[in-house]
Design a protein around this motif. Structure first.
Motif, PDB file in Angstrom:
ATOM      1  N   MET A 126       3.633  20.944  81.817  1.00 43.27           N
ATOM      2  CA  MET A 126       3.928  20.043  82.891  1.00 43.27           C
ATOM      3  C   MET A 126       2.713  19.141  83.108  1.00 43.27           C
ATOM      4  O   MET A 126       1.587  19.590  83.066  1.00 43.27           O
ATOM      5  N   ILE A 127       2.965  17.872  83.341  1.00 48.25           N
ATOM      6  CA  ILE A 127       1.905  16.913  83.616  1.00 48.25           C
ATOM      7  C   ILE A 127       1.694  16.851  85.128  1.00 48.25           C
ATOM      8  O   ILE A 127       2.646  16.715  85.883  1.00 48.25           O
ATOM      9  N   LYS A 128       0.437  16.953  85.553  1.00 51.97           N
ATOM     10  CA  LYS A 128       0.100  16.875  86.976  1.00 51.97           C
ATOM     11  C   LYS A 128      -0.996  15.836  87.172  1.00 51.97           C
ATOM     12  O   LYS A 128      -1.788  15.577  86.277  1.00 51.97           O
ATOM     13  N   TYR A 129      -1.012  15.276  88.375  1.00 53.20           N
ATOM     14  CA  TYR A 129      -2.069  14.328  88.722  1.00 53.20           C
ATOM     15  C   TYR A 129      -3.337  15.074  89.112  1.00 53.20           C
ATOM     16  O   TYR A 129      -3.290  16.058  89.835  1.00 53.20           O
ATOM     17  N   LYS A 130      -4.469  14.589  88.654  1.00 51.19           N
ATOM     18  CA  LYS A 130      -5.771  15.162  89.007  1.00 51.19           C
ATOM     19  C   LYS A 130      -6.286  14.614  90.330  1.00 51.19           C
ATOM     20  O   LYS A 130      -7.093  15.262  90.991  1.00 51.19           O
ATOM     21  N   ILE A 131      -5.865  13.410  90.668  1.00 49.90           N
ATOM     22  CA  ILE A 131      -6.384  12.727  91.852  1.00 49.90           C
ATOM     23  C   ILE A 131      -5.219  12.198  92.684  1.00 49.90           C
ATOM     24  O   ILE A 131      -4.083  12.146  92.208  1.00 49.90           O
ATOM     25  N   ASN A 132      -5.506  11.790  93.900  1.00 54.69           N
ATOM     26  CA  ASN A 132      -4.521  11.105  94.730  1.00 54.69           C
ATOM     27  C   ASN A 132      -4.573   9.628  94.328  1.00 54.69           C
ATOM     28  O   ASN A 132      -5.477   8.893  94.740  1.00 54.69           O
ATOM     29  N   ILE A 133      -3.627   9.224  93.516  1.00 60.51           N
ATOM     30  CA  ILE A 133      -3.652   7.884  92.938  1.00 60.51           C
ATOM     31  C   ILE A 133      -3.552   6.801  94.008  1.00 60.51           C
ATOM     32  O   ILE A 133      -4.291   5.815  93.964  1.00 60.51           O
ATOM     33  N   LEU A 134      -2.655   6.963  94.967  1.00 63.14           N
ATOM     34  CA  LEU A 134      -2.516   5.944  96.009  1.00 63.14           C
ATOM     35  C   LEU A 134      -3.788   5.807  96.836  1.00 63.14           C
ATOM     36  O   LEU A 134      -4.176   4.698  97.208  1.00 63.14           O
ATOM     37  N   GLU A 135      -4.454   6.914  97.086  1.00 67.53           N
ATOM     38  CA  GLU A 135      -5.723   6.860  97.829  1.00 67.53           C
ATOM     39  C   GLU A 135      -6.786   6.113  97.034  1.00 67.53           C
ATOM     40  O   GLU A 135      -7.518   5.284  97.571  1.00 67.53           O
ATOM     41  N   GLU A 136      -6.860   6.398  95.740  1.00 67.74           N
ATOM     42  CA  GLU A 136      -7.846   5.719  94.891  1.00 67.74           C
ATOM     43  C   GLU A 136      -7.533   4.227  94.773  1.00 67.74           C
ATOM     44  O   GLU A 136      -8.438   3.393  94.782  1.00 67.74           O
ATOM     45  N   LEU A 137      -6.242   3.889  94.670  1.00 65.96           N
ATOM     46  CA  LEU A 137      -5.865   2.477  94.630  1.00 65.96           C
ATOM     47  C   LEU A 137      -6.243   1.785  95.934  1.00 65.96           C
ATOM     48  O   LEU A 137      -6.749   0.663  95.930  1.00 65.96           O
ATOM     49  N   LYS A 138      -6.018   2.468  97.050  1.00 61.95           N
ATOM     50  CA  LYS A 138      -6.369   1.908  98.356  1.00 61.95           C
ATOM     51  C   LYS A 138      -7.875   1.662  98.442  1.00 61.95           C
ATOM     52  O   LYS A 138      -8.321   0.636  98.968  1.00 61.95           O
ATOM     53  N   ASN A 139      -8.673   2.595  97.894  1.00 65.14           N
ATOM     54  CA  ASN A 139     -10.130   2.429  97.883  1.00 65.14           C
ATOM     55  C   ASN A 139     -10.555   1.200  97.081  1.00 65.14           C
ATOM     56  O   ASN A 139     -11.617   0.637  97.327  1.00 65.14           O
ATOM     57  N   LYS A 140      -9.719   0.797  96.113  1.00 63.32           N
ATOM     58  CA  LYS A 140      -9.999  -0.392  95.292  1.00 63.32           C
ATOM     59  C   LYS A 140      -9.379  -1.651  95.894  1.00 63.32           C
ATOM     60  O   LYS A 140      -9.418  -2.721  95.296  1.00 63.32           O
ATOM     61  N   GLY A 141      -8.763  -1.516  97.089  1.00 64.75           N
ATOM     62  CA  GLY A 141      -8.187  -2.678  97.748  1.00 64.75           C
ATOM     63  C   GLY A 141      -6.705  -2.876  97.523  1.00 64.75           C
ATOM     64  O   GLY A 141      -6.152  -3.921  97.870  1.00 64.75           O
ATOM     65  N   TYR A 142      -6.045  -1.876  96.931  1.00 66.37           N
ATOM     66  CA  TYR A 142      -4.620  -1.971  96.646  1.00 66.37           C
ATOM     67  C   TYR A 142      -3.827  -1.029  97.544  1.00 66.37           C
ATOM     68  O   TYR A 142      -3.469   0.070  97.152  1.00 66.37           O
ATOM     69  N   SER A 143      -3.548  -1.478  98.779  1.00 70.44           N
ATOM     70  CA  SER A 143      -2.713  -0.682  99.687  1.00 70.44           C
ATOM     71  C   SER A 143      -1.285  -0.665  99.141  1.00 70.44           C
ATOM     72  O   SER A 143      -0.915  -1.487  98.292  1.00 70.44           O
ATOM     73  N   SER A 144      -0.471   0.269  99.626  1.00 68.93           N
ATOM     74  CA  SER A 144       0.918   0.304  99.168  1.00 68.93           C
ATOM     75  C   SER A 144       1.627  -0.999  99.536  1.00 68.93           C
ATOM     76  O   SER A 144       2.475  -1.485  98.792  1.00 68.93           O
ATOM     77  N   TYR A 145       1.254  -1.594 100.667  1.00 66.40           N
ATOM     78  CA  TYR A 145       1.818  -2.898 101.047  1.00 66.40           C
ATOM     79  C   TYR A 145       1.467  -3.960 100.001  1.00 66.40           C
ATOM     80  O   TYR A 145       2.335  -4.710  99.550  1.00 66.40           O
ATOM     81  N   ARG A 146       0.209  -4.010  99.602  1.00 65.73           N
ATOM     82  CA  ARG A 146      -0.214  -5.009  98.613  1.00 65.73           C
ATOM     83  C   ARG A 146       0.444  -4.758  97.257  1.00 65.73           C
ATOM     84  O   ARG A 146       0.827  -5.700  96.561  1.00 65.73           O
ATOM     85  N   LEU A 147       0.580  -3.480  96.880  1.00 63.67           N
ATOM     86  CA  LEU A 147       1.217  -3.156  95.602  1.00 63.67           C
ATOM     87  C   LEU A 147       2.648  -3.693  95.558  1.00 63.67           C
ATOM     88  O   LEU A 147       3.091  -4.204  94.532  1.00 63.67           O
ATOM     89  N   ARG A 148       3.359  -3.585  96.689  1.00 67.26           N
ATOM     90  CA  ARG A 148       4.730  -4.109  96.763  1.00 67.26           C
ATOM     91  C   ARG A 148       4.733  -5.637  96.873  1.00 67.26           C
ATOM     92  O   ARG A 148       5.466  -6.316  96.148  1.00 67.26           O
ATOM     93  N   LYS A 149       3.918  -6.166  97.776  1.00 68.06           N
ATOM     94  CA  LYS A 149       3.886  -7.611  98.042  1.00 68.06           C
ATOM     95  C   LYS A 149       3.528  -8.406  96.791  1.00 68.06           C
ATOM     96  O   LYS A 149       4.153  -9.426  96.493  1.00 68.06           O
ATOM     97  N   ASP A 150       2.518  -7.940  96.067  1.00 68.33           N
ATOM     98  CA  ASP A 150       2.075  -8.639  94.855  1.00 68.33           C
ATOM     99  C   ASP A 150       2.895  -8.249  93.625  1.00 68.33           C
ATOM    100  O   ASP A 150       2.568  -8.646  92.512  1.00 68.33           O
ATOM    101  N   LYS A 151       3.922  -7.436  93.839  1.00 69.43           N
ATOM    102  CA  LYS A 151       4.833  -6.990  92.778  1.00 69.43           C
ATOM    103  C   LYS A 151       4.104  -6.295  91.633  1.00 69.43           C
ATOM    104  O   LYS A 151       4.440  -6.460  90.460  1.00 69.43           O
ATOM    105  N   ILE A 152       3.096  -5.516  91.996  1.00 65.93           N
ATOM    106  CA  ILE A 152       2.377  -4.713  91.008  1.00 65.93           C
ATOM    107  C   ILE A 152       3.230  -3.501  90.654  1.00 65.93           C
ATOM    108  O   ILE A 152       3.400  -3.168  89.486  1.00 65.93           O
TER     109      ILE A 152
END
Length: 68
Positions: free
Chosen positions: A1-27
């Motif tokens: 089974m493949i598992k995540y090592k980190i909280n990806i959304l948290e790490e993306l947020k730390n880089k400036g990519y909130s879930s809102y921005r991910l949707r808004k910018d169509k990432i």
């Protein structure tokens, strides 16, 4: 089974990519964001995009754990 090592959304947020921005910018679409949030598997294209945004390798994000 493949598992995540980190909280990806948290790490993306730390880089400036909130879930809102991910949707808004169509990432990522809402379905992909929900998969990440629920720790479900995503496709390689999305994994590639996450690696690009976080400037990392797939092995920094995921790990294989043998099923019992």
């Amino acid at each position: 089974m493949i598992k995540y090592k980190i909280n990806i959304l948290e790490e993306l947020k730390n880089k400036g990519y909130s879930s809102y921005r991910l949707r808004k910018d169509k990432i990522f679409g809402e379905a992909t964001i929900q998969k990440i949030r629920n720790k479900d598997q995503i496709n390689f294209d999305n994994l590639n995009k996450i690696c690009e945004l976080l400037e990392c390798q797939p092995g920094d994000l995921i790990i294989y754990v043998k099923d019992n």
